[in-house]
Design a protein around this motif. Sequence first.
Motif, PDB file in Angstrom:
ATOM      1  N   LEU A 243       0.845  -1.179   0.000  1.00  0.00           N
ATOM      2  CA  LEU A 243       0.000   0.000   0.000  1.00  0.00           C
ATOM      3  C   LEU A 243       0.883   1.233   0.000  1.00  0.00           C
ATOM      4  N   ILE A 244       0.313   2.353  -0.421  1.00  0.00           N
ATOM      5  CA  ILE A 244       1.065   3.591  -0.522  1.00  0.00           C
ATOM      6  C   ILE A 244       1.042   4.316   0.818  1.00  0.00           C
ATOM      7  N   PHE A 245       2.222   4.514   1.398  1.00  0.00           N
ATOM      8  CA  PHE A 245       2.337   5.234   2.664  1.00  0.00           C
ATOM      9  C   PHE A 245       2.358   6.740   2.395  1.00  0.00           C
ATOM     10  N   PHE A 246       2.046   7.518   3.424  1.00  0.00           N
ATOM     11  CA  PHE A 246       2.191   8.964   3.303  1.00  0.00           C
ATOM     12  C   PHE A 246       3.646   9.282   2.942  1.00  0.00           C
ATOM     13  N   GLY A 247       3.822  10.111   1.924  1.00  0.00           N
ATOM     14  CA  GLY A 247       5.163  10.462   1.484  1.00  0.00           C
ATOM     15  C   GLY A 247       5.726   9.544   0.420  1.00  0.00           C
ATOM     16  N   GLU A 248       4.994   8.497   0.057  1.00  0.00           N
ATOM     17  CA  GLU A 248       5.439   7.561  -0.979  1.00  0.00           C
ATOM     18  C   GLU A 248       4.763   7.900  -2.296  1.00  0.00           C
ATOM     19  N   SER A 249       5.473   7.777  -3.388  1.00  0.00           N
ATOM     20  CA  SER A 249       4.925   8.077  -4.710  1.00  0.00           C
ATOM     21  C   SER A 249       4.132   6.890  -5.245  1.00  0.00           C
ATOM     22  N   ILE A 250       3.038   7.194  -5.903  1.00  0.00           N
ATOM     23  CA  ILE A 250       2.282   6.163  -6.607  1.00  0.00           C
ATOM     24  C   ILE A 250       3.080   5.715  -7.833  1.00  0.00           C
ATOM     25  N   LYS A 251       3.045   4.429  -8.121  1.00  0.00           N
ATOM     26  CA  LYS A 251       3.777   3.905  -9.266  1.00  0.00           C
ATOM     27  C   LYS A 251       3.317   4.593 -10.554  1.00  0.00           C
ATOM     28  N   PRO A 252       4.250   4.890 -11.452  1.00  0.00           N
ATOM     29  CA  PRO A 252       3.888   5.583 -12.703  1.00  0.00           C
ATOM     30  C   PRO A 252       2.778   4.875 -13.478  1.00  0.00           C
ATOM     31  N   GLU A 253       2.819   3.533 -13.516  1.00  0.00           N
ATOM     32  CA  GLU A 253       1.804   2.806 -14.284  1.00  0.00           C
ATOM     33  C   GLU A 253       0.417   2.943 -13.658  1.00  0.00           C
ATOM     34  N   VAL A 254       0.361   3.048 -12.325  1.00  0.00           N
ATOM     35  CA  VAL A 254      -0.922   3.245 -11.651  1.00  0.00           C
ATOM     36  C   VAL A 254      -1.448   4.645 -11.929  1.00  0.00           C
ATOM     37  N   ARG A 255      -0.562   5.620 -11.830  1.00  0.00           N
ATOM     38  CA  ARG A 255      -0.976   6.996 -12.115  1.00  0.00           C
ATOM     39  C   ARG A 255      -1.464   7.134 -13.553  1.00  0.00           C
ATOM     40  N   GLN A 256      -0.728   6.554 -14.488  1.00  0.00           N
ATOM     41  CA  GLN A 256      -1.119   6.654 -15.896  1.00  0.00           C
ATOM     42  C   GLN A 256      -2.475   6.002 -16.141  1.00  0.00           C
ATOM     43  N   ARG A 257      -2.676   4.837 -15.531  1.00  0.00           N
ATOM     44  CA  ARG A 257      -3.963   4.167 -15.738  1.00  0.00           C
ATOM     45  C   ARG A 257      -5.095   4.969 -15.106  1.00  0.00           C
ATOM     46  N   SER A 258      -4.855   5.582 -13.940  1.00  0.00           N
ATOM     47  CA  SER A 258      -5.914   6.356 -13.289  1.00  0.00           C
ATOM     48  C   SER A 258      -6.339   7.522 -14.173  1.00  0.00           C
ATOM     49  N   TYR A 259      -5.386   8.166 -14.820  1.00  0.00           N
ATOM     50  CA  TYR A 259      -5.719   9.255 -15.743  1.00  0.00           C
ATOM     51  C   TYR A 259      -6.495   8.712 -16.948  1.00  0.00           C
ATOM     52  N   LYS A 260      -6.063   7.563 -17.448  1.00  0.00           N
ATOM     53  CA  LYS A 260      -6.752   6.975 -18.601  1.00  0.00           C
ATOM     54  C   LYS A 260      -8.193   6.615 -18.244  1.00  0.00           C
ATOM     55  N   ASP A 261      -8.410   6.099 -17.032  1.00  0.00           N
ATOM     56  CA  ASP A 261      -9.762   5.738 -16.609  1.00  0.00           C
ATOM     57  C   ASP A 261     -10.677   6.961 -16.540  1.00  0.00           C
ATOM     58  N   ILE A 262     -10.097   8.121 -16.246  1.00  0.00           N
ATOM     59  CA  ILE A 262     -10.871   9.360 -16.261  1.00  0.00           C
ATOM     60  C   ILE A 262     -11.129   9.789 -17.706  1.00  0.00           C
TER      61      ILE A 262
END
Length: 358
Positions: A243-262
């Motif tokens: 899981l993503i802790f406070f101060g940890e970056s989200i993985k690039p592939e997760v971020r990219q997919r989240s934008y694509k889902d929008i």
Amino acid sequence: MVRISVPTIPQATLSSSLAAAANAISPKQATERIADFLGGGNVTVITGAGVSVDSGIRAYRGAKGRYLNPNYQPIFYHELMDESEKGFAYRQRYWLRSYLGYQPVRDTLPNPTHYALAALQYKSIVPQLITQNVDGLHHKALSHVWDQEQLKQHILELHGSLHNVHCKFGHVVDRDTFQDWLSIANPQWKEFMDNMEKTGQKPRTNPDGDVVLEGARYDDFVVPPCPKCREEGRDNNTQKPELIFFGESIKPEVRQRSYKDIETADRLFLVGTTLATFSAFRLLKHALELKKPVLYLNVGPTRADGLPGIEKIEIPSGLIMRDVVKAVLATDSVYDPVVGDMLRNGVVKPPPDDAPDS
């Protein structure tokens, strides 16, 4: 040095009359409006901790937007991964508390909101669901009709999952196995946890599986080393859940997919989230930039309050989402046995109100 803080809703929002005043709407009106919004399909949904409250998992914030536990002190990513003695102490604290808190979260069952959203996903009204929750309850609501690949394709865990653990070198183990390792290494705490189960006196658990444990000593808690690392000739006990802790970056592939889902959706529906974390708030902003219609279902103030282009309904999701599905799916809600089963399922056992949001 970069200063990292726990995400909050701006005080100006909490104090404003706009955030404090609920939109007066009846359950019938709310059901009709949401059903109309979802009816055309191709809707991306973003969910937060409020969706899991009816399952017995406390949200971070109450109806007034403030932390339900004012003494909440999460461990930050850089603290957990620190290789010094101080970092080791942080890992002892984290893993003891998480060891005690994981089982209640693991055993939690989906509630009517989870199953209502599952029905909408099953019927392709909601092709993509993005959740900030790490409890896996959206997966549980669909796991009897979708395989793991389908779940992965249609549900994005923005902040990761409690159900796997990995070491700093990338070796992954399922969480139940890791729990067994912790039990073997810490028999006194295994006995403590067993006694909690017998008496029903469980510590207060946060949505991330961390528990409130007053007055406990952590310095004798054993964090087991990674066995794969030992096979490779090194001793390493720097391990964390996926899981993503406070101060940890989200993985690039997760971020990219989240934008694509929008981007691929016609509309965005947000449920049970204050959007206090920027990782979710930026998805809303992206939808607004693309001029996507946005409907927001949440009780209490949110980080998005006051932004133009958002329609907000303040009513508990568990009160209306079954009826929303019935309105959207019409006869399918009666004659499709999978949908019918989903609409009959769901636990409703919210946590005790032992920390008023005052």
